[in-house]
Design a protein around this motif. Structure first.
Motif, PDB file in Angstrom:
ATOM      1  N   VAL A 238      46.970 -26.448  82.984  1.00 16.12           N
ATOM      2  CA  VAL A 238      47.433 -25.148  83.333  1.00 16.12           C
ATOM      3  C   VAL A 238      46.746 -24.780  84.932  1.00 16.12           C
ATOM      4  O   VAL A 238      45.860 -25.315  85.110  1.00 16.12           O
ATOM      5  CB  VAL A 238      47.133 -24.092  82.224  1.00 16.12           C
ATOM      6  CG1 VAL A 238      47.671 -24.150  80.960  1.00 16.12           C
ATOM      7  CG2 VAL A 238      45.461 -24.338  81.959  1.00 16.12           C
ATOM      8  N   THR A 239      47.206 -23.974  85.326  1.00 15.93           N
ATOM      9  CA  THR A 239      46.951 -23.584  87.008  1.00 15.93           C
ATOM     10  C   THR A 239      45.954 -22.748  86.925  1.00 15.93           C
ATOM     11  O   THR A 239      45.475 -22.395  88.099  1.00 15.93           O
ATOM     12  CB  THR A 239      48.054 -23.388  87.691  1.00 15.93           C
ATOM     13  OG1 THR A 239      48.732 -22.284  87.361  1.00 15.93           O
ATOM     14  CG2 THR A 239      49.070 -24.506  87.540  1.00 15.93           C
ATOM     15  N   THR A 240      45.256 -21.925  86.085  1.00 15.13           N
ATOM     16  CA  THR A 240      44.538 -20.709  86.126  1.00 15.13           C
ATOM     17  C   THR A 240      42.978 -21.522  86.237  1.00 15.13           C
ATOM     18  O   THR A 240      42.781 -22.297  85.763  1.00 15.13           O
ATOM     19  CB  THR A 240      44.504 -19.685  84.982  1.00 15.13           C
ATOM     20  OG1 THR A 240      44.757 -20.409  83.734  1.00 15.13           O
ATOM     21  CG2 THR A 240      45.767 -18.681  85.056  1.00 15.13           C
ATOM     22  N   PRO A 241      41.892 -20.635  86.882  1.00  7.07           N
ATOM     23  CA  PRO A 241      40.852 -21.285  86.933  1.00  7.07           C
ATOM     24  C   PRO A 241      40.277 -21.602  85.520  1.00  7.07           C
ATOM     25  O   PRO A 241      39.258 -22.278  85.407  1.00  7.07           O
ATOM     26  CB  PRO A 241      40.310 -19.854  87.731  1.00  7.07           C
ATOM     27  CG  PRO A 241      40.899 -19.530  88.594  1.00  7.07           C
ATOM     28  CD  PRO A 241      42.109 -19.355  87.637  1.00  7.07           C
ATOM     29  N   GLN A 242      40.640 -20.832  84.648  1.00 10.15           N
ATOM     30  CA  GLN A 242      40.151 -20.878  83.210  1.00 10.15           C
ATOM     31  C   GLN A 242      41.143 -21.318  82.396  1.00 10.15           C
ATOM     32  O   GLN A 242      42.297 -21.020  82.662  1.00 10.15           O
ATOM     33  CB  GLN A 242      39.357 -19.541  82.640  1.00 10.15           C
ATOM     34  CG  GLN A 242      38.244 -18.985  83.625  1.00 10.15           C
ATOM     35  CD  GLN A 242      38.448 -18.478  84.837  1.00 10.15           C
ATOM     36  OE1 GLN A 242      39.459 -17.656  84.767  1.00 10.15           O
ATOM     37  NE2 GLN A 242      37.703 -18.424  85.577  1.00 10.15           N
ATOM     38  N   ARG A 243      40.880 -21.824  81.052  1.00  7.39           N
ATOM     39  CA  ARG A 243      41.573 -22.262  80.326  1.00  7.39           C
ATOM     40  C   ARG A 243      42.588 -20.928  79.532  1.00  7.39           C
ATOM     41  O   ARG A 243      41.902 -19.923  79.642  1.00  7.39           O
ATOM     42  CB  ARG A 243      41.090 -23.061  79.065  1.00  7.39           C
ATOM     43  CG  ARG A 243      40.670 -24.437  79.694  1.00  7.39           C
ATOM     44  CD  ARG A 243      40.400 -25.302  78.274  1.00  7.39           C
ATOM     45  NE  ARG A 243      39.797 -26.583  78.568  1.00  7.39           N
ATOM     46  CZ  ARG A 243      39.596 -27.602  78.152  1.00  7.39           C
ATOM     47  NH1 ARG A 243      40.392 -27.816  76.824  1.00  7.39           N
ATOM     48  NH2 ARG A 243      39.345 -28.800  78.649  1.00  7.39           N
ATOM     49  N   VAL A 250      44.357 -27.318  76.374  1.00  6.91           N
ATOM     50  CA  VAL A 250      44.994 -27.968  77.641  1.00  6.91           C
ATOM     51  C   VAL A 250      44.131 -27.682  78.600  1.00  6.91           C
ATOM     52  O   VAL A 250      43.476 -26.645  79.219  1.00  6.91           O
ATOM     53  CB  VAL A 250      46.248 -27.173  77.763  1.00  6.91           C
ATOM     54  CG1 VAL A 250      46.871 -27.891  79.279  1.00  6.91           C
ATOM     55  CG2 VAL A 250      47.258 -27.561  76.779  1.00  6.91           C
ATOM     56  N   PRO A 251      43.549 -28.698  79.517  1.00  3.63           N
ATOM     57  CA  PRO A 251      42.464 -28.296  80.709  1.00  3.63           C
ATOM     58  C   PRO A 251      43.190 -27.880  81.941  1.00  3.63           C
ATOM     59  O   PRO A 251      44.467 -27.686  82.069  1.00  3.63           O
ATOM     60  CB  PRO A 251      42.030 -29.941  80.811  1.00  3.63           C
ATOM     61  CG  PRO A 251      43.396 -30.850  80.667  1.00  3.63           C
ATOM     62  CD  PRO A 251      43.975 -29.977  79.434  1.00  3.63           C
ATOM     63  N   THR A 252      42.389 -27.179  82.653  1.00  2.00           N
ATOM     64  CA  THR A 252      43.021 -26.544  83.899  1.00  2.00           C
ATOM     65  C   THR A 252      43.083 -27.766  84.870  1.00  2.00           C
ATOM     66  O   THR A 252      42.363 -28.761  84.729  1.00  2.00           O
ATOM     67  CB  THR A 252      41.968 -25.502  84.575  1.00  2.00           C
ATOM     68  OG1 THR A 252      40.641 -26.109  84.897  1.00  2.00           O
ATOM     69  CG2 THR A 252      41.436 -24.614  83.512  1.00  2.00           C
ATOM     70  N   THR A 253      43.921 -27.564  85.868  1.00  2.00           N
ATOM     71  CA  THR A 253      43.956 -28.475  87.179  1.00  2.00           C
ATOM     72  C   THR A 253      42.700 -28.588  87.749  1.00  2.00           C
ATOM     73  O   THR A 253      42.038 -29.869  88.368  1.00  2.00           O
ATOM     74  CB  THR A 253      45.075 -27.982  88.088  1.00  2.00           C
ATOM     75  OG1 THR A 253      44.777 -27.079  88.698  1.00  2.00           O
ATOM     76  CG2 THR A 253      46.444 -28.048  87.232  1.00  2.00           C
ATOM     77  N   ASP A 260      41.245 -26.585  94.529  1.00  2.00           N
ATOM     78  CA  ASP A 260      42.013 -25.302  95.178  1.00  2.00           C
ATOM     79  C   ASP A 260      43.549 -25.581  94.813  1.00  2.00           C
ATOM     80  O   ASP A 260      44.464 -25.386  95.579  1.00  2.00           O
ATOM     81  CB  ASP A 260      42.050 -25.659  96.888  1.00  2.00           C
ATOM     82  CG  ASP A 260      40.570 -25.374  97.229  1.00  2.00           C
ATOM     83  OD1 ASP A 260      39.989 -24.228  96.754  1.00  2.00           O
ATOM     84  OD2 ASP A 260      40.092 -26.091  98.252  1.00  2.00           O
ATOM     85  N   SER A 261      43.686 -26.265  93.484  1.00  2.00           N
ATOM     86  CA  SER A 261      44.979 -26.330  92.933  1.00  2.00           C
ATOM     87  C   SER A 261      45.392 -25.285  91.954  1.00  2.00           C
ATOM     88  O   SER A 261      46.506 -25.121  91.585  1.00  2.00           O
ATOM     89  CB  SER A 261      45.097 -27.784  92.007  1.00  2.00           C
ATOM     90  OG  SER A 261      44.285 -27.684  91.064  1.00  2.00           O
ATOM     91  N   ASP A 262      44.605 -24.279  91.922  1.00  2.00           N
ATOM     92  CA  ASP A 262      44.944 -23.156  90.906  1.00  2.00           C
ATOM     93  C   ASP A 262      45.682 -22.283  91.359  1.00  2.00           C
ATOM     94  O   ASP A 262      45.772 -21.967  92.711  1.00  2.00           O
ATOM     95  CB  ASP A 262      43.489 -22.401  90.505  1.00  2.00           C
ATOM     96  CG  ASP A 262      42.779 -21.938  91.615  1.00  2.00           C
ATOM     97  OD1 ASP A 262      42.166 -22.789  92.224  1.00  2.00           O
ATOM     98  OD2 ASP A 262      42.441 -20.670  91.707  1.00  2.00           O
ATOM     99  N   TYR A 263      46.615 -21.646  90.631  1.00  2.00           N
ATOM    100  CA  TYR A 263      47.528 -20.545  90.858  1.00  2.00           C
ATOM    101  C   TYR A 263      47.613 -19.605  89.745  1.00  2.00           C
ATOM    102  O   TYR A 263      47.959 -20.159  88.562  1.00  2.00           O
ATOM    103  CB  TYR A 263      48.714 -21.212  91.285  1.00  2.00           C
ATOM    104  CG  TYR A 263      49.724 -20.286  91.997  1.00  2.00           C
ATOM    105  CD1 TYR A 263      49.885 -20.037  93.375  1.00  2.00           C
ATOM    106  CD2 TYR A 263      50.768 -19.587  91.047  1.00  2.00           C
ATOM    107  CE1 TYR A 263      50.814 -19.231  93.886  1.00  2.00           C
ATOM    108  CE2 TYR A 263      51.644 -18.765  91.621  1.00  2.00           C
ATOM    109  CZ  TYR A 263      51.664 -18.624  92.906  1.00  2.00           C
ATOM    110  OH  TYR A 263      52.797 -17.798  93.570  1.00  2.00           O
ATOM    111  N   THR A 264      47.390 -18.342  90.015  1.00  2.00           N
ATOM    112  CA  THR A 264      47.696 -17.340  88.946  1.00  2.00           C
ATOM    113  C   THR A 264      49.078 -16.758  89.068  1.00  2.00           C
ATOM    114  O   THR A 264      49.459 -16.215  90.029  1.00  2.00           O
ATOM    115  CB  THR A 264      46.554 -16.349  88.701  1.00  2.00           C
ATOM    116  OG1 THR A 264      45.376 -16.997  88.751  1.00  2.00           O
ATOM    117  CG2 THR A 264      46.994 -15.129  87.718  1.00  2.00           C
TER     118      THR A 264
END
Length: 338
Positions: A238-243, A250-253, A260-264
């Motif tokens: 998943v792309t959020t900073p937290q699960r 499912v882990p975060t990117t 810097d791959s996170d996106y909300t």
């Protein structure tokens, strides 16, 4: 006698100036009173909510869940109209050009902030011609593949894409959509190539992933969650900073090492910029009250959507910040959104 005449003239002049000031004050107060009167009588007829993506997409699901109790609170029907295409700009153009009277709403996602980058010659300005009213919630995007692909981790997907330069495809909800920007952020962070295959909405894109005609998608979670749960798709990250509470395993990117791959992904409500502020404030307050409807938060959480309380002015500021960040991403990566 001349002194008496002079005194009368002076008194008359003072009265005239006082009256002029009173009239000027009344003239200045009139618009404010008119705006308040509009807010006091709004809404007096059905409201149209134009959604930028197709039925079944995340923003459509979130919108319909929220607009139903909002309609009851306002005592007016809210007619939902889906106008997908062109990265949300078909719907955006319609609302930006609509009468600023509080009877035409835009329901859009984070793609709203990418619009100025993707469509620099568009006939409206996202930050200038549309005003934020309320956030309807936020959620992660989720990287998914079909089980038959043999890919079980995000690292394996990155390796597979690097081994197939110019041939690894990813599906999104359209050029400049939030799912497109999210995937480009991930590709830049992980350093792998890919071919963009845009669709009119995530349901269509996910069907193509499940059939194997498209290799993967960085999908909105609401669109993908049912398929992940029934194992038609495998969630890699998943792309959020937290699960995400909906997919806790499912882990975060970012925790997988891709900085810097996170996106909300958020969903928001907008109106034409010249809509009277009292109406914007009344609509914001009513929306927040609708979001407190018993059971709604739990239903949204089941779709992977969490609350995102934010005032209209703060939301406008966030959008301007995201616009700048997207321009910076394009400059750093030379991404072509066309």
């Amino acid at each position: 006698m001349p002194a008496r005449i002079a005194s009368i003239r002076e008194d008359f002049g003072m009265l005239t100036r006082r009256r002029s000031l009173q009239l000027a004050g009344a003239a200045l107060a009139a618009p404010a009173l008119s705006l308040r009167a509009q807010a006091d009588t709004w809404p007096s007829k059905p409201i149209k909510a134009i959604v930028t993506l197709s039925a079944g997409s995340t923003i459509d699901i979130v919108a319909r869940m929220t607009l139903d109790p909002l309609s009851r609170l306002l005592g007016q029907s809210i007619i939902v109209e889906n106008r997908p295409g062109a990265g949300g700009t078909i719907a955006g153009t319609a609302v930006a050009r609509a009468d600023p009277d509080g009877y035409t709403l835009l329901i859009n996602s984070s793609m709203h902030s990418a619009t100025p980058v993707v469509y620099p010659k568009l006939g409206y300005d996202v930050a200038r011609d549309l005003s934020a009213v309320a956030s309807l919630g936020s959620s992660p995007n989720v990287v998914v593949v079909r089980p038959a692909s043999g890919i079980k981790t995000l690292q394996e997907l990155v390796a597979a894409a690097k081994a197939k330069p110019g041939g690894f495809t990813f599906g999104t909800a359209g050029v400049g959509s939030a799912t497109h920007v999210s995937t480009e952020r991930l590709r830049f962070a992980a350093g792998f190539p890919g071919i963009h295959v845009p669709f009119r909405g995530m349901p269509e894109a996910l069907v193509e992933v499940m059939t194997g005609r498209v290799d993967f998608s960085c999908s909105s979670i609401a669109s993908a969650l049912t398929f992940v749960r029934d194992r038609s798709l495998i969630a890699l990250a998943v792309t959020t900073p937290q699960r995400c509470s909906a997919l806790p395993d499912v882990p975060t990117t970012t925790e997988l090492g891709y900085a810097d791959s996170d996106y909300t992904f958020w969903t928001g409500m907008f109106v034409p910029a010249k809509t009277p502020r009292p109406i914007v404030e009344a609509l914001h307050a009513a929306t927040r009250k609708a979001q407190a409807t018993p059971g709604l938060a739990e239903r949204l959480a089941q779709e992977g959507v969490d609350p995102m309380p934010i005032a209209p002015a703060e939301f406008d500021a966030l959008i301007r910040k995201e616009i700048d960040a997207t321009f910076a991403l394009v400059k750093a990566t030379n991404i072509n959104f066309l």
